[in-house]
Design an enzyme around this catalytic site. Structure first.
Site, short mmCIF file in Angstrom:
data_model
loop_
_atom_site.label_atom_id
_atom_site.label_comp_id
_atom_site.label_asym_id
_atom_site.label_seq_id
_atom_site.Cartn_x
_atom_site.Cartn_y
_atom_site.Cartn_z
N ASP A 1 -7.77 -54.67 21.23
CA ASP A 1 -7.39 -53.43 20.57
C ASP A 1 -7.55 -53.54 19.07
OD1 ASP A 1 -5.08 -55.14 20.17
OD2 ASP A 1 -4.27 -54.33 22.02
N ASP B 1 8.26 -53.16 26.41
CA ASP B 1 8.33 -52.02 27.31
C ASP B 1 7.32 -52.13 28.45
OD1 ASP B 1 5.97 -51.59 25.98
OD2 ASP B 1 6.54 -49.67 25.08
N HIS C 1 4.02 -52.83 28.15
CA HIS C 1 2.63 -52.46 27.88
C HIS C 1 1.73 -53.67 27.84
CE1 HIS C 1 3.73 -52.92 23.44
NE2 HIS C 1 2.61 -53.62 23.52
N GLU D 1 0.64 -47.88 26.48
CA GLU D 1 2.07 -47.66 26.47
C GLU D 1 2.55 -47.05 27.79
OE1 GLU D 1 3.69 -48.96 24.20
OE2 GLU D 1 3.14 -48.38 22.16
#
Length: 260
Positions: A67, A136, A138, A143
Protein backbone atom coordinates in the site's frame (compact mmCIF):
# COMPACT_ATOMS: atom_id res chain seq x y z
CA UNK A 1 -4.50 -22.04 8.25
CA UNK A 2 -1.45 -23.10 10.19
CA UNK A 3 -1.24 -21.25 13.51
CA UNK A 4 2.25 -20.95 15.00
CA UNK A 5 2.51 -19.59 18.54
CA UNK A 6 6.00 -18.57 19.63
CA UNK A 7 7.56 -16.94 22.65
CA UNK A 8 8.27 -13.43 21.43
CA UNK A 9 8.67 -11.09 18.47
CA UNK A 10 12.23 -12.26 17.81
CA UNK A 11 11.09 -15.86 17.34
CA UNK A 12 8.18 -14.70 15.20
CA UNK A 13 10.55 -12.79 12.92
CA UNK A 14 13.03 -15.65 12.70
CA UNK A 15 10.36 -18.20 11.82
CA UNK A 16 8.66 -16.02 9.22
CA UNK A 17 12.03 -15.18 7.65
CA UNK A 18 12.80 -18.89 7.40
CA UNK A 19 9.81 -19.28 5.07
CA UNK A 20 11.21 -16.53 2.82
CA UNK A 21 14.67 -18.11 2.87
CA UNK A 22 13.25 -21.52 1.96
CA UNK A 23 11.33 -19.97 -0.93
CA UNK A 24 14.42 -18.20 -2.29
CA UNK A 25 16.43 -21.41 -2.02
CA UNK A 26 14.05 -23.20 -4.38
CA UNK A 27 13.05 -20.16 -6.45
CA UNK A 28 15.68 -17.38 -6.52
CA UNK A 29 13.48 -15.17 -8.71
CA UNK A 30 10.56 -15.27 -6.29
CA UNK A 31 8.09 -12.39 -6.04
CA UNK A 32 7.65 -11.14 -2.47
CA UNK A 33 4.74 -9.13 -1.10
CA UNK A 34 6.07 -6.55 1.34
CA UNK A 35 4.06 -5.22 4.26
CA UNK A 36 5.00 -2.20 6.36
CA UNK A 37 4.29 -1.19 9.93
CA UNK A 38 5.77 -2.48 13.17
CA UNK A 39 4.71 -6.14 12.84
CA UNK A 40 6.97 -7.11 9.91
CA UNK A 41 10.07 -5.37 11.32
CA UNK A 42 11.41 -8.49 13.10
CA UNK A 43 11.01 -10.37 9.81
CA UNK A 44 13.06 -7.80 7.91
CA UNK A 45 15.65 -7.70 10.70
CA UNK A 46 16.13 -11.45 10.38
CA UNK A 47 16.24 -11.35 6.58
CA UNK A 48 18.93 -8.67 6.79
CA UNK A 49 20.89 -10.87 9.22
CA UNK A 50 20.53 -13.92 6.97
CA UNK A 51 21.79 -11.87 4.02
CA UNK A 52 24.77 -10.40 5.92
CA UNK A 53 25.82 -13.51 7.83
CA UNK A 54 24.65 -16.43 5.70
CA UNK A 55 24.59 -14.97 2.21
CA UNK A 56 20.84 -15.15 1.59
CA UNK A 57 20.58 -13.87 -1.97
CA UNK A 58 17.84 -11.49 -3.14
CA UNK A 59 19.55 -10.46 -6.39
CA UNK A 60 16.97 -12.15 -8.62
CA UNK A 61 13.94 -11.56 -6.41
CA UNK A 62 11.37 -8.80 -6.75
CA UNK A 63 8.90 -7.22 -4.39
CA UNK A 64 5.57 -5.41 -4.32
CA UNK A 65 4.55 -3.18 -1.44
CA UNK A 66 1.05 -3.62 -0.07
CA UNK A 67 0.00 0.00 0.00
CA UNK A 68 0.85 3.68 -0.12
CA UNK A 69 -0.50 6.89 1.34
CA UNK A 70 -2.28 9.21 -1.06
CA UNK A 71 -0.71 12.64 -1.26
CA UNK A 72 2.65 12.01 0.36
CA UNK A 73 5.65 12.65 -1.91
CA UNK A 74 7.50 9.43 -2.79
CA UNK A 75 10.57 10.68 -0.89
CA UNK A 76 8.63 11.55 2.27
CA UNK A 77 10.24 9.57 5.15
CA UNK A 78 6.88 7.99 6.04
CA UNK A 79 5.78 7.14 2.52
CA UNK A 80 5.65 3.38 2.27
CA UNK A 81 8.03 3.50 -0.65
CA UNK A 82 10.57 5.05 1.76
CA UNK A 83 9.69 2.65 4.57
CA UNK A 84 10.09 -0.45 2.39
CA UNK A 85 13.42 0.86 1.14
CA UNK A 86 14.65 1.69 4.65
CA UNK A 87 13.36 -1.37 6.51
CA UNK A 88 14.08 -3.97 3.85
CA UNK A 89 15.49 -3.16 0.43
CA UNK A 90 18.58 -1.23 1.49
CA UNK A 91 19.54 -3.98 3.94
CA UNK A 92 19.74 -6.79 1.38
CA UNK A 93 20.96 -7.10 -2.20
CA UNK A 94 17.62 -6.82 -3.98
CA UNK A 95 17.66 -4.68 -7.13
CA UNK A 96 15.89 -1.38 -6.29
CA UNK A 97 14.32 -1.43 -9.74
CA UNK A 98 12.57 -4.67 -8.80
CA UNK A 99 10.90 -3.20 -5.70
CA UNK A 100 7.54 -1.70 -6.65
CA UNK A 101 5.10 0.48 -4.74
CA UNK A 102 1.69 1.92 -5.61
CA UNK A 103 1.77 5.50 -6.85
CA UNK A 104 -0.11 7.51 -4.25
CA UNK A 105 0.86 10.78 -5.93
CA UNK A 106 -0.51 9.94 -9.39
CA UNK A 107 -2.75 12.48 -11.08
CA UNK A 108 -5.06 9.63 -12.09
CA UNK A 109 -5.25 7.36 -9.05
CA UNK A 110 -7.76 4.98 -10.59
CA UNK A 111 -5.43 4.34 -13.50
CA UNK A 112 -2.46 3.97 -11.12
CA UNK A 113 -4.38 1.28 -9.21
CA UNK A 114 -5.15 -0.62 -12.41
CA UNK A 115 -1.53 -0.38 -13.55
CA UNK A 116 -0.26 -1.67 -10.21
CA UNK A 117 -2.63 -4.62 -10.31
CA UNK A 118 -1.44 -5.40 -13.83
CA UNK A 119 2.22 -5.12 -12.81
CA UNK A 120 1.68 -7.83 -10.19
CA UNK A 121 0.04 -10.06 -12.79
CA UNK A 122 2.82 -9.36 -15.31
CA UNK A 123 5.39 -10.45 -12.69
CA UNK A 124 3.63 -13.79 -12.38
CA UNK A 125 1.82 -13.02 -9.13
CA UNK A 126 3.12 -12.91 -5.58
CA UNK A 127 4.79 -16.08 -4.34
CA UNK A 128 4.89 -15.11 -0.66
CA UNK A 129 2.98 -12.23 0.88
CA UNK A 130 4.17 -10.91 4.24
CA UNK A 131 1.27 -9.44 6.19
CA UNK A 132 0.61 -7.72 9.47
CA UNK A 133 -2.84 -7.17 10.92
CA UNK A 134 -4.46 -4.01 12.24
CA UNK A 135 -6.12 -3.79 15.62
CA UNK A 136 -9.47 -3.77 13.80
CA UNK A 137 -8.55 -6.82 11.71
CA UNK A 138 -7.54 -5.01 8.54
CA UNK A 139 -4.92 -6.40 6.17
CA UNK A 140 -3.18 -4.02 3.83
CA UNK A 141 -5.42 -1.02 4.29
CA UNK A 142 -8.59 -2.98 3.69
CA UNK A 143 -10.60 -1.54 6.55
CA UNK A 144 -13.68 -3.19 8.12
CA UNK A 145 -16.47 -3.36 5.58
CA UNK A 146 -14.12 -3.81 2.62
CA UNK A 147 -15.13 -6.05 -0.24
CA UNK A 148 -13.59 -9.48 0.21
CA UNK A 149 -13.15 -9.71 -3.57
CA UNK A 150 -11.58 -6.25 -4.02
CA UNK A 151 -8.52 -5.43 -6.08
CA UNK A 152 -6.00 -2.59 -5.79
CA UNK A 153 -7.91 0.62 -5.16
CA UNK A 154 -8.27 3.80 -3.08
CA UNK A 155 -9.48 3.44 0.51
CA UNK A 156 -10.37 5.92 3.23
CA UNK A 157 -8.67 5.17 6.56
CA UNK A 158 -10.70 4.81 9.72
CA UNK A 159 -9.89 7.17 12.55
CA UNK A 160 -8.67 4.17 14.57
CA UNK A 161 -6.10 3.36 11.88
CA UNK A 162 -5.05 6.99 11.67
CA UNK A 163 -4.57 7.05 15.46
CA UNK A 164 -2.60 3.80 15.32
CA UNK A 165 -0.33 5.23 12.60
CA UNK A 166 0.08 8.65 14.21
CA UNK A 167 3.10 7.29 16.12
CA UNK A 168 5.04 7.47 12.85
CA UNK A 169 4.22 11.16 12.38
CA UNK A 170 4.56 14.30 14.48
CA UNK A 171 0.79 14.34 15.04
CA UNK A 172 -2.37 12.66 13.80
CA UNK A 173 -3.03 15.76 11.71
CA UNK A 174 -0.16 14.70 9.43
CA UNK A 175 -1.58 11.21 8.79
CA UNK A 176 -3.26 11.11 5.38
CA UNK A 177 -6.93 10.17 5.15
CA UNK A 178 -6.59 8.09 1.99
CA UNK A 179 -4.38 5.28 0.70
CA UNK A 180 -3.88 3.09 -2.32
CA UNK A 181 -3.94 -0.52 -1.19
CA UNK A 182 -3.83 -3.96 -2.70
CA UNK A 183 -7.33 -5.37 -2.41
CA UNK A 184 -8.41 -8.40 -0.45
CA UNK A 185 -8.73 -10.38 -3.66
CA UNK A 186 -5.22 -9.31 -4.66
CA UNK A 187 -3.83 -10.54 -1.34
CA UNK A 188 -5.77 -13.79 -1.60
CA UNK A 189 -4.17 -14.44 -5.01
CA UNK A 190 -0.71 -14.76 -3.40
CA UNK A 191 0.43 -18.37 -3.38
CA UNK A 192 1.54 -18.26 0.27
CA UNK A 193 0.47 -15.73 2.89
CA UNK A 194 2.57 -15.34 6.05
CA UNK A 195 0.83 -13.12 8.60
CA UNK A 196 2.72 -12.01 11.70
CA UNK A 197 1.33 -10.37 14.83
CA UNK A 198 2.86 -9.52 18.19
CA UNK A 199 1.65 -7.94 21.39
CA UNK A 200 -1.55 -8.08 23.42
CA UNK A 201 -3.01 -5.16 21.45
CA UNK A 202 -3.40 -7.56 18.49
CA UNK A 203 -5.02 -10.39 20.48
CA UNK A 204 -8.60 -9.46 19.58
CA UNK A 205 -7.80 -9.15 15.89
CA UNK A 206 -5.93 -12.46 15.89
CA UNK A 207 -8.90 -14.16 17.53
CA UNK A 208 -11.21 -12.74 14.86
CA UNK A 209 -8.83 -13.82 12.11
CA UNK A 210 -8.37 -17.39 13.32
CA UNK A 211 -11.50 -18.33 15.23
CA UNK A 212 -14.17 -15.81 14.30
CA UNK A 213 -16.64 -16.00 11.44
CA UNK A 214 -15.50 -14.97 7.99
CA UNK A 215 -16.77 -11.43 7.79
CA UNK A 216 -15.89 -8.09 6.23
CA UNK A 217 -15.97 -6.65 9.76
CA UNK A 218 -12.70 -8.53 10.37
CA UNK A 219 -11.24 -8.52 6.90
CA UNK A 220 -8.32 -10.79 7.83
CA UNK A 221 -10.80 -13.59 8.56
CA UNK A 222 -11.04 -14.20 4.80
CA UNK A 223 -7.63 -15.90 5.11
CA UNK A 224 -9.53 -18.88 6.53
CA UNK A 225 -10.33 -19.58 2.86
CA UNK A 226 -6.72 -19.27 1.67
CA UNK A 227 -5.13 -22.56 0.54
CA UNK A 228 -1.76 -21.75 2.14
CA UNK A 229 -1.89 -19.24 4.98
CA UNK A 230 0.53 -19.28 7.91
CA UNK A 231 -0.25 -17.17 10.98
CA UNK A 232 2.76 -16.62 13.25
CA UNK A 233 2.11 -14.88 16.56
CA UNK A 234 3.73 -14.40 19.94
CA UNK A 235 2.18 -15.50 23.22
CA UNK A 236 0.62 -12.09 23.87
CA UNK A 237 -1.06 -11.91 20.47
CA UNK A 238 -2.32 -15.49 20.97
CA UNK A 239 -3.78 -14.78 24.40
CA UNK A 240 -7.42 -14.64 23.22
CA UNK A 241 -7.32 -17.86 21.18
CA UNK A 242 -9.62 -20.56 22.54
CA UNK A 243 -7.67 -23.39 20.91
CA UNK A 244 -4.17 -22.09 21.61
CA UNK A 245 -3.05 -25.33 23.27
CA UNK A 246 -4.24 -27.32 20.28
CA UNK A 247 -2.34 -25.07 17.86
CA UNK A 248 0.81 -25.52 19.93
CA UNK A 249 0.32 -29.29 19.90
CA UNK A 250 -0.08 -29.37 16.12
CA UNK A 251 3.05 -27.29 15.54
CA UNK A 252 5.15 -29.22 18.06
CA UNK A 253 4.21 -32.52 16.42
CA UNK A 254 4.27 -31.67 12.74
CA UNK A 255 6.46 -33.92 10.52
CA UNK A 256 10.06 -32.76 10.28
CA UNK A 257 9.85 -32.71 6.46
CA UNK A 258 6.87 -30.37 6.43
CA UNK A 259 7.86 -26.73 6.16
CA UNK A 260 5.70 -23.68 6.75
Amino acid sequence: MEIVILRDAHEVGRTAASAVAALLARRPDAVLGLATGSSPLPVYDELARLHAEEGLDFSRASGFALDEYVGLPADHPESYRSVVRRDFAERVNIDPARVHSPDGAAADLEDACARYEQAILDAGGVDLQILGIGTDGHIGFNEPGSSLASRTRIKTLTEQTRRDNARFFSSIDEVPHHVVTQGVGTIMAARHVVLVATGAVKAGAVHGLVEGPVTAMCVASVLQFHPHATVIVDEAAASALDLADYYRHIYDNKPSWQGL
